[in-house]
Design an enzyme around this catalytic site. Structure first.
Site, PDB file in Angstrom:
ATOM      1  CE  LYS A   1      40.334  41.075  37.595  1.00  0.00           C
ATOM      2  NZ  LYS A   1      40.432  41.141  36.129  1.00  0.00           N
TER       3      LYS A   1
ATOM      4  CG  ASP B   1      37.895  39.579  33.208  1.00  0.00           C
ATOM      5  OD1 ASP B   1      36.963  40.410  33.208  1.00  0.00           O
ATOM      6  OD2 ASP B   1      38.890  39.687  33.957  1.00  0.00           O
TER       7      ASP B   1
END
Ligand code: NAD
Length: 289
Positions: free
Chosen positions: A73, A110
């Protein structure tokens, strides 16, 4: 549902390692079929030392968009052409859209998944105060997004482990930013400071692994601190109801929010970026959770 794959079928994917447990292929392929989009979604095991080759393959195969999971990520960011301010502040991308010109644009959905889910439960963040448990990936995304959406104060609590320094970095980044949000970090072992912070807060968020299998049945919060007007939100979706959530319900908390909504909504935000369409997340919730 039948999907006829042809020479025109577009490819989307997930990269990370391990990826075998991921629910994303099932969720995206279901959503493509429901939306009548001629595309497939696959998961590719791409560890850090294969990331450069993985990105080259994505470009060569004209992948239209991809999601990124651990451990890629943060490392993926150096291969991207553009990164949104939220993803830049979070320091991680979980969604990359590929433009028609082949540019890679990095997002982090997120935090939006979390705040969208709170909004769906009637919770407004503007001007509110929160206690946030955790300083890992999920907590960082939530902290940044909540600050960007106008929350006035976040007190982060974490144990003194390898994640604590990350928490200090989030505090520094947000304090140095133009965002008007007070952010601080404290040791979760300090019971007095913790109790006081919860008492002064509107929202309590658990973004640690405590409560998730195999730590299910455990909560970091003493039930005596829970009160009806405290919004209690957990990021954990396995189990569907954590010990913190059941304690909150028992204490009469009027708004108790679980992690599945965040999971579905971060996926829905990515699906919208990829396709411009809504993910049928209500249906997905019934089908997959
Ligand atoms: P991470 O590994 O980056 O961070 C883990 C955090 O948990 C750290 O703050 C660490 O200090 C804390 N922690 C771990 N064990 C602990 C213990 N025994 N006592 C106290 N603190 C402990 O993980 P992450 O990716 O940030 O995930 C954190 C949680 O968020 C997980 O439960 C995960 O399921 C959940 N999550 C949910 C979603 C969603 O869409 N709902 C998305 C991402 C993560």
């Amino acid at each position: 549902m039948e999907h006829n794959i042809s020479g025109r079928t577009q490819l989307y994917c997930l990269i990370g390692s391990p990826i075998g447990h991921s629910g994303s292929p099932a969720i995206y392929n279901y959503s493509f079929d429901r939306a009548g989009i001629d595309a497939v979604y696959l998961a590719f095991d791409v560890p850090l030392d294969k990331l450069e080759e993985g990105i080259a393959a994505i470009k060569a195969f004209h992948v239209k968009g991809f999601n990124v999971t651990m451990p890629d990520k943060t490392a993926v960011m150096k291969y991207l052409d553009e990164i949104t301010p939220a993803a830049e502040r979070i320091g991680a991308c979980n969604t990359v859209k590929v433009t028609d010109e082949g540019k890679l644009i990095g997002y982090n959905t997120d935090g939006i998944g979390f705040t969208d889910n709170l909004r769906a439960h009637g919770v407004k963040l503007q001007g509110k105060k929160a206690v946030l448990l955790g300083t890992g990936g999920a907590a960082t995304a939530i902290c940044v997004q909540a600050a960007m959406e106008g929350i006035s104060k976040i007190v982060i609590f974490n144990r003194m482990d390898e994640f604590y320094e990350n928490g200090r970095q989030i505090v520094k980044r947000l304090t140095d930013s133009e965002l008007n949000c007070s952010v601080s970090i404290c040791d979760i072992e300090d019971d007095r400071v913790f109790s006081e912070a919860v008492r002064e807060s509107d929202i309590l968020i658990n973004a640690t692994k405590v409560g998730m299998k195999p730590m299910d049945g455990i909560s970091l919060v003493d039930p005596s601190l829970l009160r009806p007007d405290l919004v209690v939100a957990d990021t954990i979706y396995n189990p569907l109801e954590t010990r913190l959530m059941s304690d909150a319900k028992a204490a009469g908390c009027r708004t108790v929010v679980g992690g599945t909504g965040m999971l579905l909504r971060q996926g829905a935000a990515a699906f919208k970026l990829f396709t411009g369409q809504e993910m049928p997340w209500r249906e997905l919730q019934e089908q997959f959770f």
